[in-house]
Design a protein around this motif. Structure first.
Motif, PDB file in Angstrom:
ATOM      1  N   PHE A  12       0.836  -1.201   0.000  1.00  0.00           N
ATOM      2  CA  PHE A  12       0.000   0.000   0.000  1.00  0.00           C
ATOM      3  C   PHE A  12       0.871   1.251   0.000  1.00  0.00           C
ATOM      4  O   PHE A  12       2.012   1.213   0.422  1.00  0.00           O
ATOM      5  N   ASP A  13       0.280   2.360  -0.451  1.00  0.00           N
ATOM      6  CA  ASP A  13       0.971   3.645  -0.410  1.00  0.00           C
ATOM      7  C   ASP A  13       0.724   4.373   0.906  1.00  0.00           C
ATOM      8  O   ASP A  13       1.419   5.342   1.211  1.00  0.00           O
ATOM      9  N   ALA A  14      -0.279   3.923   1.664  1.00  0.00           N
ATOM     10  CA  ALA A  14      -0.626   4.606   2.921  1.00  0.00           C
ATOM     11  C   ALA A  14      -1.034   3.590   3.981  1.00  0.00           C
ATOM     12  O   ALA A  14      -1.716   2.611   3.673  1.00  0.00           O
ATOM     13  N   THR A  15      -0.615   3.841   5.203  1.00  0.00           N
ATOM     14  CA  THR A  15      -0.954   2.953   6.321  1.00  0.00           C
ATOM     15  C   THR A  15      -2.461   2.843   6.494  1.00  0.00           C
ATOM     16  O   THR A  15      -2.988   1.769   6.793  1.00  0.00           O
ATOM     17  N   GLN A  16      -3.168   3.933   6.290  1.00  0.00           N
ATOM     18  CA  GLN A  16      -4.629   3.926   6.434  1.00  0.00           C
ATOM     19  C   GLN A  16      -5.267   2.897   5.492  1.00  0.00           C
ATOM     20  O   GLN A  16      -6.204   2.198   5.872  1.00  0.00           O
ATOM     21  N   ALA A  17      -4.758   2.788   4.279  1.00  0.00           N
ATOM     22  CA  ALA A  17      -5.290   1.812   3.314  1.00  0.00           C
ATOM     23  C   ALA A  17      -5.011   0.383   3.793  1.00  0.00           C
ATOM     24  O   ALA A  17      -5.852  -0.505   3.645  1.00  0.00           O
ATOM     25  N   ALA A  18      -3.839   0.153   4.373  1.00  0.00           N
ATOM     26  CA  ALA A  18      -3.487  -1.172   4.875  1.00  0.00           C
ATOM     27  C   ALA A  18      -4.418  -1.582   6.015  1.00  0.00           C
ATOM     28  O   ALA A  18      -4.889  -2.731   6.070  1.00  0.00           O
ATOM     29  N   ILE A  19      -4.708  -0.657   6.897  1.00  0.00           N
ATOM     30  CA  ILE A  19      -5.601  -0.953   8.027  1.00  0.00           C
ATOM     31  C   ILE A  19      -7.022  -1.220   7.523  1.00  0.00           C
ATOM     32  O   ILE A  19      -7.679  -2.157   7.967  1.00  0.00           O
ATOM     33  N   ARG A  20      -7.450  -0.426   6.576  1.00  0.00           N
ATOM     34  CA  ARG A  20      -8.783  -0.635   5.987  1.00  0.00           C
ATOM     35  C   ARG A  20      -8.856  -1.989   5.282  1.00  0.00           C
ATOM     36  O   ARG A  20      -9.853  -2.714   5.389  1.00  0.00           O
ATOM     37  N   ALA A  21      -7.789  -2.352   4.589  1.00  0.00           N
ATOM     38  CA  ALA A  21      -7.741  -3.645   3.897  1.00  0.00           C
ATOM     39  C   ALA A  21      -7.819  -4.791   4.895  1.00  0.00           C
ATOM     40  O   ALA A  21      -8.532  -5.778   4.657  1.00  0.00           O
ATOM     41  N   ALA A  61     -10.150  -9.378  -5.184  1.00  0.00           N
ATOM     42  CA  ALA A  61     -11.552  -9.079  -5.489  1.00  0.00           C
ATOM     43  C   ALA A  61     -12.219  -8.308  -4.353  1.00  0.00           C
ATOM     44  O   ALA A  61     -12.940  -7.331  -4.601  1.00  0.00           O
ATOM     45  N   PHE A  62     -11.989  -8.730  -3.099  1.00  0.00           N
ATOM     46  CA  PHE A  62     -12.592  -8.035  -1.964  1.00  0.00           C
ATOM     47  C   PHE A  62     -12.053  -6.610  -1.841  1.00  0.00           C
ATOM     48  O   PHE A  62     -12.814  -5.677  -1.561  1.00  0.00           O
ATOM     49  N   LEU A  63     -10.763  -6.422  -2.042  1.00  0.00           N
ATOM     50  CA  LEU A  63     -10.190  -5.081  -1.934  1.00  0.00           C
ATOM     51  C   LEU A  63     -10.698  -4.171  -3.049  1.00  0.00           C
ATOM     52  O   LEU A  63     -11.009  -3.000  -2.814  1.00  0.00           O
ATOM     53  N   GLY A  67     -13.047  -0.773  -2.694  1.00  0.00           N
ATOM     54  CA  GLY A  67     -12.416   0.471  -3.111  1.00  0.00           C
ATOM     55  C   GLY A  67     -11.138   0.804  -2.361  1.00  0.00           C
ATOM     56  O   GLY A  67     -10.765   1.964  -2.249  1.00  0.00           O
ATOM     57  N   VAL A  68     -10.450  -0.236  -1.862  1.00  0.00           N
ATOM     58  CA  VAL A  68      -9.196  -0.025  -1.136  1.00  0.00           C
ATOM     59  C   VAL A  68      -8.053   0.055  -2.165  1.00  0.00           C
ATOM     60  O   VAL A  68      -7.821  -0.902  -2.898  1.00  0.00           O
ATOM     61  N   PRO A  69      -7.342   1.183  -2.222  1.00  0.00           N
ATOM     62  CA  PRO A  69      -6.250   1.317  -3.195  1.00  0.00           C
ATOM     63  C   PRO A  69      -5.023   0.499  -2.776  1.00  0.00           C
ATOM     64  O   PRO A  69      -4.604   0.552  -1.630  1.00  0.00           O
ATOM     65  N   ILE A  70      -4.487  -0.270  -3.723  1.00  0.00           N
ATOM     66  CA  ILE A  70      -3.289  -1.062  -3.432  1.00  0.00           C
ATOM     67  C   ILE A  70      -2.152  -0.635  -4.348  1.00  0.00           C
ATOM     68  O   ILE A  70      -2.381  -0.141  -5.446  1.00  0.00           O
ATOM     69  N   ALA A  71      -0.921  -0.814  -3.869  1.00  0.00           N
ATOM     70  CA  ALA A  71       0.256  -0.463  -4.660  1.00  0.00           C
ATOM     71  C   ALA A  71       0.813  -1.672  -5.393  1.00  0.00           C
ATOM     72  O   ALA A  71       1.605  -1.534  -6.321  1.00  0.00           O
ATOM     73  N   GLY A  72       0.408  -2.875  -4.985  1.00  0.00           N
ATOM     74  CA  GLY A  72       0.885  -4.082  -5.657  1.00  0.00           C
ATOM     75  C   GLY A  72       0.656  -5.322  -4.824  1.00  0.00           C
ATOM     76  O   GLY A  72       0.289  -5.238  -3.646  1.00  0.00           O
TER      77      GLY A  72
END
Length: 80
Positions: A12-21, A61-63, A67-72
């Motif tokens: 992820f590009d942001a910790t917030q996205a990782a926690i949401r994921a 698929a779930f992410l 709408g959770v943005p991922i970096a890879g």
């Protein structure tokens, strides 16, 4: 089972996205864990989601649906 599980990680590009994921995937019943990004991988965020590699399609698929943005997505060497 045929040996140790193989793992992958979502970057992820942001910790917030990782926690949401993590919350999204756990709510879906997937076996995931928030871990520090392995040294051999680089990401702007210091944490990633480790998951069982066989569940990669479901994880993505779930992410995507949430709408959770991922970096890879990367396969982890030596079982993660």
């Amino acid at each position: 089972m045929n040996g140790p599980a193989e793992y992958g990680c979502v970057l992820f590009d942001a910790t917030q996205a990782a926690i949401r994921a993590e919350k999204t995937l756990k709510a879906a019943g997937l076996r995931v864990k928030l871990i520090p990004v392995p040294r051999q991988l680089s990401a702007d965020c210091g944490v990633c989601i480790r998951f069982v590699w066989a569940e990669r399609a479901q994880v993505e698929a779930f992410l995507r649906a949430a709408g959770v943005p991922i970096a890879g997505v990367q396969r982890l060497q030596n079982g993660g």
